[in-house]
Design a protein around this motif. Structure first.
Motif, PDB file in Angstrom:
ATOM      1  N   ALA A 292     -33.080  58.897  34.593  1.00 39.61           N
ATOM      2  CA  ALA A 292     -32.597  57.552  34.923  1.00 39.61           C
ATOM      3  C   ALA A 292     -31.542  57.085  33.930  1.00 39.61           C
ATOM      4  O   ALA A 292     -30.542  56.469  34.320  1.00 39.61           O
ATOM      5  CB  ALA A 292     -33.779  56.580  34.948  1.00 39.61           C
ATOM      6  N   ARG A 293     -31.757  57.362  32.660  1.00 36.77           N
ATOM      7  CA  ARG A 293     -30.786  56.933  31.647  1.00 36.77           C
ATOM      8  C   ARG A 293     -29.430  57.575  31.873  1.00 36.77           C
ATOM      9  O   ARG A 293     -28.388  56.934  31.696  1.00 36.77           O
ATOM     10  CB  ARG A 293     -31.318  57.277  30.258  1.00 36.77           C
ATOM     11  CG  ARG A 293     -32.429  56.337  29.775  1.00 36.77           C
ATOM     12  CD  ARG A 293     -33.074  56.839  28.517  1.00 36.77           C
ATOM     13  NE  ARG A 293     -34.005  55.845  27.942  1.00 36.77           N
ATOM     14  CZ  ARG A 293     -34.905  56.122  27.020  1.00 36.77           C
ATOM     15  NH1 ARG A 293     -35.014  57.361  26.537  1.00 36.77           N
ATOM     16  NH2 ARG A 293     -35.699  55.171  26.563  1.00 36.77           N
TER      17      ARG A 293
ATOM     18  N   GLY B  86     -33.990  48.992  38.122  1.00 40.37           N
ATOM     19  CA  GLY B  86     -33.345  47.697  38.326  1.00 40.37           C
ATOM     20  C   GLY B  86     -31.852  47.741  38.028  1.00 40.37           C
ATOM     21  O   GLY B  86     -31.054  47.120  38.739  1.00 40.37           O
ATOM     22  N   GLU B  87     -31.465  48.465  36.978  1.00 41.46           N
ATOM     23  CA  GLU B  87     -30.040  48.571  36.644  1.00 41.46           C
ATOM     24  C   GLU B  87     -29.274  49.279  37.743  1.00 41.46           C
ATOM     25  O   GLU B  87     -28.155  48.875  38.112  1.00 41.46           O
ATOM     26  CB  GLU B  87     -29.878  49.314  35.318  1.00 41.46           C
ATOM     27  CG  GLU B  87     -30.325  48.530  34.101  1.00 41.46           C
ATOM     28  CD  GLU B  87     -30.049  49.292  32.816  1.00 41.46           C
ATOM     29  OE1 GLU B  87     -28.866  49.526  32.508  1.00 41.46           O
ATOM     30  OE2 GLU B  87     -31.026  49.672  32.125  1.00 41.46           O
TER      31      GLU B  87
ATOM     32  N   PRO C 256     -25.355  45.867  47.700  1.00 40.27           N
ATOM     33  CA  PRO C 256     -26.268  44.747  47.971  1.00 40.27           C
ATOM     34  C   PRO C 256     -26.774  44.084  46.693  1.00 40.27           C
ATOM     35  O   PRO C 256     -26.921  42.859  46.635  1.00 40.27           O
ATOM     36  CB  PRO C 256     -27.426  45.402  48.742  1.00 40.27           C
ATOM     37  CG  PRO C 256     -26.854  46.673  49.284  1.00 40.27           C
ATOM     38  CD  PRO C 256     -25.868  47.126  48.263  1.00 40.27           C
ATOM     39  N   GLY C 257     -27.042  44.878  45.665  1.00 40.85           N
ATOM     40  CA  GLY C 257     -27.589  44.336  44.427  1.00 40.85           C
ATOM     41  C   GLY C 257     -26.660  43.370  43.739  1.00 40.85           C
ATOM     42  O   GLY C 257     -27.098  42.392  43.116  1.00 40.85           O
TER      43      GLY C 257
ATOM     44  N   GLU D 245     -34.071  37.595  43.260  1.00 37.04           N
ATOM     45  CA  GLU D 245     -34.047  38.568  44.360  1.00 37.04           C
ATOM     46  C   GLU D 245     -33.999  39.990  43.826  1.00 37.04           C
ATOM     47  O   GLU D 245     -34.675  40.889  44.342  1.00 37.04           O
ATOM     48  CB  GLU D 245     -32.837  38.308  45.258  1.00 37.04           C
ATOM     49  CG  GLU D 245     -32.939  37.044  46.085  1.00 37.04           C
ATOM     50  CD  GLU D 245     -31.628  36.719  46.784  1.00 37.04           C
ATOM     51  OE1 GLU D 245     -31.688  36.036  47.813  1.00 37.04           O
ATOM     52  OE2 GLU D 245     -30.553  37.141  46.290  1.00 37.04           O
ATOM     53  N   LEU D 246     -33.202  40.208  42.778  1.00 35.20           N
ATOM     54  CA  LEU D 246     -33.088  41.541  42.202  1.00 35.20           C
ATOM     55  C   LEU D 246     -34.420  41.998  41.618  1.00 35.20           C
ATOM     56  O   LEU D 246     -34.825  43.151  41.788  1.00 35.20           O
ATOM     57  CB  LEU D 246     -32.003  41.549  41.116  1.00 35.20           C
ATOM     58  CG  LEU D 246     -31.765  42.886  40.413  1.00 35.20           C
ATOM     59  CD1 LEU D 246     -31.294  43.951  41.397  1.00 35.20           C
ATOM     60  CD2 LEU D 246     -30.744  42.712  39.286  1.00 35.20           C
ATOM     61  N   ALA D 247     -35.120  41.085  40.932  1.00 35.48           N
ATOM     62  CA  ALA D 247     -36.418  41.438  40.359  1.00 35.48           C
ATOM     63  C   ALA D 247     -37.407  41.815  41.456  1.00 35.48           C
ATOM     64  O   ALA D 247     -38.179  42.768  41.312  1.00 35.48           O
ATOM     65  CB  ALA D 247     -36.950  40.272  39.530  1.00 35.48           C
ATOM     66  N   LEU D 248     -37.384  41.067  42.565  1.00 34.98           N
ATOM     67  CA  LEU D 248     -38.288  41.364  43.670  1.00 34.98           C
ATOM     68  C   LEU D 248     -37.954  42.716  44.297  1.00 34.98           C
ATOM     69  O   LEU D 248     -38.863  43.525  44.555  1.00 34.98           O
ATOM     70  CB  LEU D 248     -38.203  40.259  44.725  1.00 34.98           C
ATOM     71  CG  LEU D 248     -39.035  40.479  45.998  1.00 34.98           C
ATOM     72  CD1 LEU D 248     -40.503  40.650  45.656  1.00 34.98           C
ATOM     73  CD2 LEU D 248     -38.821  39.327  46.976  1.00 34.98           C
ATOM     74  N   ARG D 249     -36.667  42.985  44.545  1.00 34.18           N
ATOM     75  CA  ARG D 249     -36.286  44.276  45.140  1.00 34.18           C
ATOM     76  C   ARG D 249     -36.633  45.427  44.193  1.00 34.18           C
ATOM     77  O   ARG D 249     -37.037  46.497  44.641  1.00 34.18           O
ATOM     78  CB  ARG D 249     -34.786  44.287  45.445  1.00 34.18           C
ATOM     79  CG  ARG D 249     -34.328  43.327  46.518  1.00 34.18           C
ATOM     80  CD  ARG D 249     -34.837  43.693  47.905  1.00 34.18           C
ATOM     81  NE  ARG D 249     -34.375  42.730  48.896  1.00 34.18           N
ATOM     82  CZ  ARG D 249     -33.354  42.916  49.714  1.00 34.18           C
ATOM     83  NH1 ARG D 249     -32.666  44.050  49.666  1.00 34.18           N
ATOM     84  NH2 ARG D 249     -33.010  41.994  50.590  1.00 34.18           N
ATOM     85  N   THR D 250     -36.478  45.206  42.895  1.00 36.03           N
ATOM     86  CA  THR D 250     -36.846  46.255  41.938  1.00 36.03           C
ATOM     87  C   THR D 250     -38.331  46.559  42.015  1.00 36.03           C
ATOM     88  O   THR D 250     -38.748  47.723  42.031  1.00 36.03           O
ATOM     89  CB  THR D 250     -36.467  45.827  40.508  1.00 36.03           C
ATOM     90  OG1 THR D 250     -35.056  45.595  40.431  1.00 36.03           O
ATOM     91  CG2 THR D 250     -36.840  46.917  39.502  1.00 36.03           C
ATOM     92  N   ASP D 251     -39.144  45.505  42.067  1.00 40.50           N
ATOM     93  CA  ASP D 251     -40.592  45.697  42.212  1.00 40.50           C
ATOM     94  C   ASP D 251     -40.906  46.487  43.476  1.00 40.50           C
ATOM     95  O   ASP D 251     -41.752  47.403  43.468  1.00 40.50           O
ATOM     96  CB  ASP D 251     -41.306  44.349  42.269  1.00 40.50           C
ATOM     97  CG  ASP D 251     -41.408  43.667  40.912  1.00 40.50           C
ATOM     98  OD1 ASP D 251     -41.260  44.360  39.885  1.00 40.50           O
ATOM     99  OD2 ASP D 251     -41.626  42.441  40.877  1.00 40.50           O
ATOM    100  N   LEU D 252     -40.232  46.151  44.565  1.00 41.05           N
ATOM    101  CA  LEU D 252     -40.514  46.799  45.841  1.00 41.05           C
ATOM    102  C   LEU D 252     -40.098  48.268  45.834  1.00 41.05           C
ATOM    103  O   LEU D 252     -40.839  49.134  46.295  1.00 41.05           O
ATOM    104  CB  LEU D 252     -39.802  46.049  46.976  1.00 41.05           C
ATOM    105  CG  LEU D 252     -40.349  44.672  47.309  1.00 41.05           C
ATOM    106  CD1 LEU D 252     -39.436  43.954  48.299  1.00 41.05           C
ATOM    107  CD2 LEU D 252     -41.757  44.775  47.882  1.00 41.05           C
TER     108      LEU D 252
END
Length: 228
Positions: A86-87, A148-149, A156-157, A164-171
């Motif tokens: 990921a990094r 999230g990044e 879209p992000g 909204e971004l925090a919610l989509r990241t969780d999902l």
């Protein structure tokens, strides 16, 4: 009457080593993953792990100082490789963030489903939720932040609010880890097909339009091929 014969007592022999060809340390981890997922952490002793790995119990302590250290190594082994990937994906230029997110989800699912004992199922152990495994929780949090990044860098992000971004990241992150339950219910489910389907679904949750999905999947597959 002949005198009784004395019986020579020597050191107990270890069980026959498994034919996996793994180094002893990796054999211990494989044995522990099998026993922890099948019987639970509390019900599994270091003696049982050593016997399953074909080692004496004393030999096991050459590699790990106890059962907690074994579980910590197993848990971190399900997340550190994904964090390293990921990094690199977060800072990679020249490839759409959508494709990089697809590649990360795909790779992460394969890691969680890897091996014969569904290592991701270790997340479900009650002991894994405790502060004793704080390093694992920290690494997992860093991996989620990397998701999230990447998500924020998608088209879209970029249009999302912070909430909204925090919610989509969780999902998206939760969707990726949901394969743990799927594989536990159906161990015969093909890991690669599951990885591709999950990565596709993750992009849809992220808001990537259906018309763009095939292109981003191809780019993600190219990234993974180059990674190998």
């Amino acid at each position: 009457m002949s005198p009784p014969t004395s019986r020579r007592v020597g050191r107990p022999r270890a069980q026959e080593r498994p034919a996996s060809g793994l180094p002893p340390r990796e054999e211990v981890l494989a044995a522990a993953a099998e026993l922890f997922t099948a019987h639970g952490y509390t019900a599994t002793s270091t003696r049982a792990v050593a016997e399953r790995a074909g080692l004496r119990q004393a030999s096991l302590y050459h590699y790990f100082d106890g059962k907690e250290a074994i579980l910590a190594a197993l848990l971190e082994g399900t997340v550190r490789p994904s964090l390293e990937m990921a990094r690199e994906l977060v800072t990679r230029a020249g490839t759409a963030a959508e494709a990089r997110l697809w590649a990360l989800c795909h790779s992460d699912v394969l890691l969680l489903c890897g091996g014969p004992h569904n290592p991701g199922a270790l997340y479900l152990l009650p002991e894994a939720q405790t502060e004793r495994f704080a390093v694992f929780h920290q690494v997992r949090a860093e991996l989620k932040a990397a998701y999230g990044e990447l998500l924020e860098d998608t088209e879209p992000g970029a249009a999302m609010t912070a909430e909204e971004l925090a919610l989509r990241t969780d999902l998206v992150f939760g969707l990726t880890e949901s394969v743990i339950l799927i594989r536990r219910a159906d161990p015969a489910r093909g890991a690669r097909a599951l990885a591709a389907a999950t990565a596709d679904a993750a992009l849809r949750v992220a808001g990537v339009p259906q018309r763009s999905l095939a292109r981003q999947r191809r780019e993600g597959q190219r990234l993974l091929a180059a990674w190998r």
